[in-house]
Design a protein around this motif. Sequence first.
Motif, PDB file in Angstrom:
ATOM      1  N   SER A 151       0.824  -1.210   0.000  1.00 33.74           N
ATOM      2  CA  SER A 151       0.000   0.000   0.000  1.00 33.74           C
ATOM      3  C   SER A 151       0.858   1.260   0.000  1.00 33.74           C
ATOM      4  CB  SER A 151      -0.942   0.008   1.206  1.00 33.74           C
ATOM      5  OG  SER A 151      -0.201  -0.035   2.410  1.00 33.74           O
TER       6      SER A 151
ATOM      7  N   SER B 165       2.199   5.064   0.866  1.00 35.31           N
ATOM      8  CA  SER B 165       2.575   5.633   2.159  1.00 35.31           C
ATOM      9  C   SER B 165       1.958   6.995   2.424  1.00 35.31           C
ATOM     10  CB  SER B 165       4.102   5.761   2.249  1.00 35.31           C
ATOM     11  OG  SER B 165       4.594   6.588   1.208  1.00 35.31           O
ATOM     12  N   GLU B 166       1.224   7.537   1.456  1.00 36.25           N
ATOM     13  CA  GLU B 166       0.692   8.892   1.591  1.00 36.25           C
ATOM     14  C   GLU B 166      -0.770   8.849   2.035  1.00 36.25           C
ATOM     15  OE1 GLU B 166       2.876  11.481  -1.715  1.00 36.25           O
ATOM     16  OE2 GLU B 166       2.107   9.592  -2.510  1.00 36.25           O
ATOM     17  N   ALA B 167      -0.962   8.891   3.341  1.00 38.60           N
ATOM     18  CA  ALA B 167      -2.326   8.863   3.880  1.00 38.60           C
ATOM     19  C   ALA B 167      -3.127  10.029   3.331  1.00 38.60           C
ATOM     20  CB  ALA B 167      -2.282   8.926   5.402  1.00 38.60           C
ATOM     21  N   GLY B 168      -4.370   9.745   2.965  1.00 38.12           N
ATOM     22  CA  GLY B 168      -5.228  10.763   2.380  1.00 38.12           C
ATOM     23  C   GLY B 168      -5.220  10.762   0.872  1.00 38.12           C
ATOM     24  N   GLN B 169      -4.231  10.121   0.276  1.00 39.37           N
ATOM     25  CA  GLN B 169      -4.129  10.053  -1.182  1.00 39.37           C
ATOM     26  C   GLN B 169      -4.189   8.628  -1.714  1.00 39.37           C
ATOM     27  OE1 GLN B 169      -0.987  12.612  -2.878  1.00 39.37           O
ATOM     28  NE2 GLN B 169      -0.673  13.453  -0.826  1.00 39.37           N
ATOM     29  N   ARG B 170      -4.351   7.673  -0.792  1.00 40.84           N
ATOM     30  CA  ARG B 170      -4.240   6.276  -1.197  1.00 40.84           C
ATOM     31  C   ARG B 170      -5.358   5.826  -2.139  1.00 40.84           C
ATOM     32  NH1 ARG B 170      -2.878   5.168   4.572  1.00 40.84           N
ATOM     33  NH2 ARG B 170      -0.644   4.769   4.717  1.00 40.84           N
TER      34      ARG B 170
ATOM     35  N   ALA C 205      -4.932  -3.084   6.498  1.00 47.82           N
ATOM     36  CA  ALA C 205      -4.904  -2.674   7.907  1.00 47.82           C
ATOM     37  C   ALA C 205      -5.708  -3.657   8.751  1.00 47.82           C
ATOM     38  CB  ALA C 205      -5.494  -1.274   8.052  1.00 47.82           C
TER      39      ALA C 205
ATOM     40  N   LEU D 272      -6.598   4.938  10.101  1.00 47.33           N
ATOM     41  CA  LEU D 272      -5.978   4.648   8.812  1.00 47.33           C
ATOM     42  C   LEU D 272      -6.747   3.630   7.981  1.00 47.33           C
ATOM     43  CD1 LEU D 272      -2.249   4.407   9.983  1.00 47.33           C
ATOM     44  CD2 LEU D 272      -3.291   6.268   8.685  1.00 47.33           C
TER      45      LEU D 272
ATOM     46  N   GLU E  24      -9.145   3.948   3.927  1.00 47.97           N
ATOM     47  CA  GLU E  24      -8.524   3.832   2.604  1.00 47.97           C
ATOM     48  C   GLU E  24      -8.215   2.374   2.264  1.00 47.97           C
ATOM     49  OE1 GLU E  24      -6.090   7.908   1.853  1.00 47.97           O
ATOM     50  OE2 GLU E  24      -5.385   6.698   3.538  1.00 47.97           O
ATOM     51  N   HIS E  25      -7.848   1.599   3.287  1.00 47.93           N
ATOM     52  CA  HIS E  25      -7.575   0.180   3.050  1.00 47.93           C
ATOM     53  C   HIS E  25      -8.868  -0.584   2.772  1.00 47.93           C
ATOM     54  CE1 HIS E  25      -3.327   0.446   3.993  1.00 47.93           C
ATOM     55  NE2 HIS E  25      -3.620   1.140   5.066  1.00 47.93           N
TER      56      HIS E  25
ATOM     57  N   PHE F 242      -3.600  13.914  14.456  1.00 45.59           N
ATOM     58  CA  PHE F 242      -3.371  12.569  13.938  1.00 45.59           C
ATOM     59  C   PHE F 242      -2.723  11.680  14.998  1.00 45.59           C
ATOM     60  CE2 PHE F 242      -0.859   9.462  11.475  1.00 45.59           C
ATOM     61  CZ  PHE F 242      -1.874   8.884  10.725  1.00 45.59           C
TER      62      PHE F 242
END
Length: 287
Positions: free
Chosen positions: A76, A78-83, A107, A117, A120-121, A246
Amino acid sequence: MSVVVTGATGHLGRLTIQHLLERGMQASEIIATGRSAEKLAELAAASGVATAVIDYTQPETLDAAFAGARTLMFVSGSEAGQRIEQHRNVVDAAVRAGISRIVYTSAPRADTTTLILAPEHKATEEMIRQTGISFTFLRNNWYTENYVGAFKQSRASGTYLASVGDGRVASASRTDYAEAAAVVLTEEGHENTVYELSGDVAWNGNELAAAFSRLAGSDIPYAPVTPEGHADVLRSLGLDQGSVGFVVRLDGDTREGTLAETSGDLSRLIGRPTTPLLEGLRQALSA
């Protein structure tokens, strides 16, 4: 069989390739991909694997790298919010390339948890299911290596300060998770399966502080604080409001038990106990 490994210039991807080779996969069957051409060149020189530069935001790079491959080891982003957007590009490229199986690092309890987190997963798992491609979801709990920064801060300050309460974390070392990925990539019988991967032991703040103390050679007590107090301390250290929120939310997730599950899936897959907390931290610090 050829396997494309994304994120191969990062810790987990590189370790997965190492374990694939140790399990007998030929270097010629592995395509290591990532954003850094320099790091990929170093990996190729050290291991003999093929490489390709990719960017999750540039679908054309994915098409070129995935062409002719059978299996995708999808680490996956590494850029949270852009996944979600980035992961959609990866999944769509896998479909275009005729990939027959996707192994995805997700996750813990991604479809039911409140972990910050996880959404997105969860969305990525749904994308993959909708393709009809065979999948294996590796729902990795926390990496022990995530606490190296906390150790260094605690050693400097003399206390381990957190707002996790008595919440527990079933962490394991990255190499444990990477070995599990190599197992499901090289063995039959893991298709359309979800694994909840975690360490064998869920530890709390006092136990983490005890491990810190052993590593530092001096007493580092656990100093539990409220979320509000934690936020105040983080702001005093210069963190911006978004980062403060966060970090405090992650500690809240731990406090609520979202990382405490010890399913045993990880040790069963790798055929050995997971790396203990103290040993994992020691290895991370010496790397």
